[in-house]
Design a protein around this motif. Structure first.
Motif, PDB file in Angstrom:
ATOM      1  N   MET A  34       0.859  -1.185   0.000  1.00  0.00           N
ATOM      2  CA  MET A  34       0.000   0.000   0.000  1.00  0.00           C
ATOM      3  C   MET A  34       0.896   1.236   0.000  1.00  0.00           C
ATOM      4  SD  MET A  34      -3.066  -0.935   2.623  1.00  0.00           S
ATOM      5  CE  MET A  34      -3.983   0.511   2.179  1.00  0.00           C
ATOM      6  N   LEU A  35       0.430   2.286  -0.677  1.00  0.00           N
ATOM      7  CA  LEU A  35       1.211   3.523  -0.736  1.00  0.00           C
ATOM      8  C   LEU A  35       0.993   4.338   0.530  1.00  0.00           C
ATOM      9  CD1 LEU A  35       0.715   4.828  -4.378  1.00  0.00           C
ATOM     10  CD2 LEU A  35       2.788   3.960  -3.365  1.00  0.00           C
ATOM     11  N   ASP A  36       2.065   4.715   1.180  1.00  0.00           N
ATOM     12  CA  ASP A  36       1.951   5.677   2.270  1.00  0.00           C
ATOM     13  C   ASP A  36       2.181   7.069   1.666  1.00  0.00           C
ATOM     14  OD1 ASP A  36       4.618   5.380   1.724  1.00  0.00           O
ATOM     15  OD2 ASP A  36       5.265   5.131   3.783  1.00  0.00           O
ATOM     16  N   GLN A  37       2.007   8.093   2.458  1.00  0.00           N
ATOM     17  CA  GLN A  37       2.064   9.466   1.943  1.00  0.00           C
ATOM     18  C   GLN A  37       3.447   9.808   1.389  1.00  0.00           C
ATOM     19  OE1 GLN A  37      -0.726  11.368   1.683  1.00  0.00           O
ATOM     20  NE2 GLN A  37       0.551  12.706   0.447  1.00  0.00           N
ATOM     21  N   ASN A  38       4.509   9.354   2.064  1.00  0.00           N
ATOM     22  CA  ASN A  38       5.873   9.640   1.585  1.00  0.00           C
ATOM     23  C   ASN A  38       6.126   9.025   0.213  1.00  0.00           C
ATOM     24  OD1 ASN A  38       6.402  11.000   3.938  1.00  0.00           O
ATOM     25  ND2 ASN A  38       7.465   9.286   4.917  1.00  0.00           N
ATOM     26  N   THR A  39       5.728   7.764   0.041  1.00  0.00           N
ATOM     27  CA  THR A  39       5.938   7.085  -1.234  1.00  0.00           C
ATOM     28  C   THR A  39       5.086   7.718  -2.327  1.00  0.00           C
ATOM     29  OG1 THR A  39       6.284   5.056   0.036  1.00  0.00           O
ATOM     30  CG2 THR A  39       6.032   4.816  -2.318  1.00  0.00           C
ATOM     31  N   TYR A  40       3.869   8.129  -1.992  1.00  0.00           N
ATOM     32  CA  TYR A  40       2.976   8.768  -2.951  1.00  0.00           C
ATOM     33  C   TYR A  40       3.571  10.085  -3.448  1.00  0.00           C
ATOM     34  CZ  TYR A  40      -1.404  10.409  -5.002  1.00  0.00           C
ATOM     35  OH  TYR A  40      -2.356  10.868  -5.867  1.00  0.00           O
TER      36      TYR A  40
END
Length: 102
Positions: A34-40
């Protein structure tokens, strides 16, 4: 006794047993599902500067799952950050979208 002494005198090849190596074991990748905010944020900030963008590039650089990388590529293409170069049944190749003004 005489036989083992003769074997050792003949060069010792049969006296020493071959030790097999255990082999190299590759570590299992711990990629995000799942994408977290940092990766997004990193996805939209950095991928636009990549010359070659594919599923394997995103998996390698962002450490995300392959199915997540496919969804991210669709999203990036819809928003105009990248454009499709070629499609194969197993691999999609994209490149950065260059504005017409440049």
């Amino acid at each position: 006794m005489a036989k083992s002494a003769a074997v050792q005198a003949a060069g010792g090849k049969a006296a020493k047993k071959k030790k097999w190596s255990k082999g190299k074991v590759k570590d299992k990748a711990q990629n995000k599902v799942m994408l977290d905010q940092n990766t997004y944020d990193k996805l939209f900030k950095e991928v636009g500067s990549y010359r070659l963008v594919s599923i394997s590039v995103l998996v390698d650089r962002l450490k995300i799952n392959g199915s997540l990388a496919r969804r991210a590529l669709k999203e990036l293409e819809e928003q105009g950050v990248i454009k499709k170069v070629d499609t194969h049944h197993a691999q999609q190749i994209y490149t950065r979208a260059i504005a017409a003004a440049e």
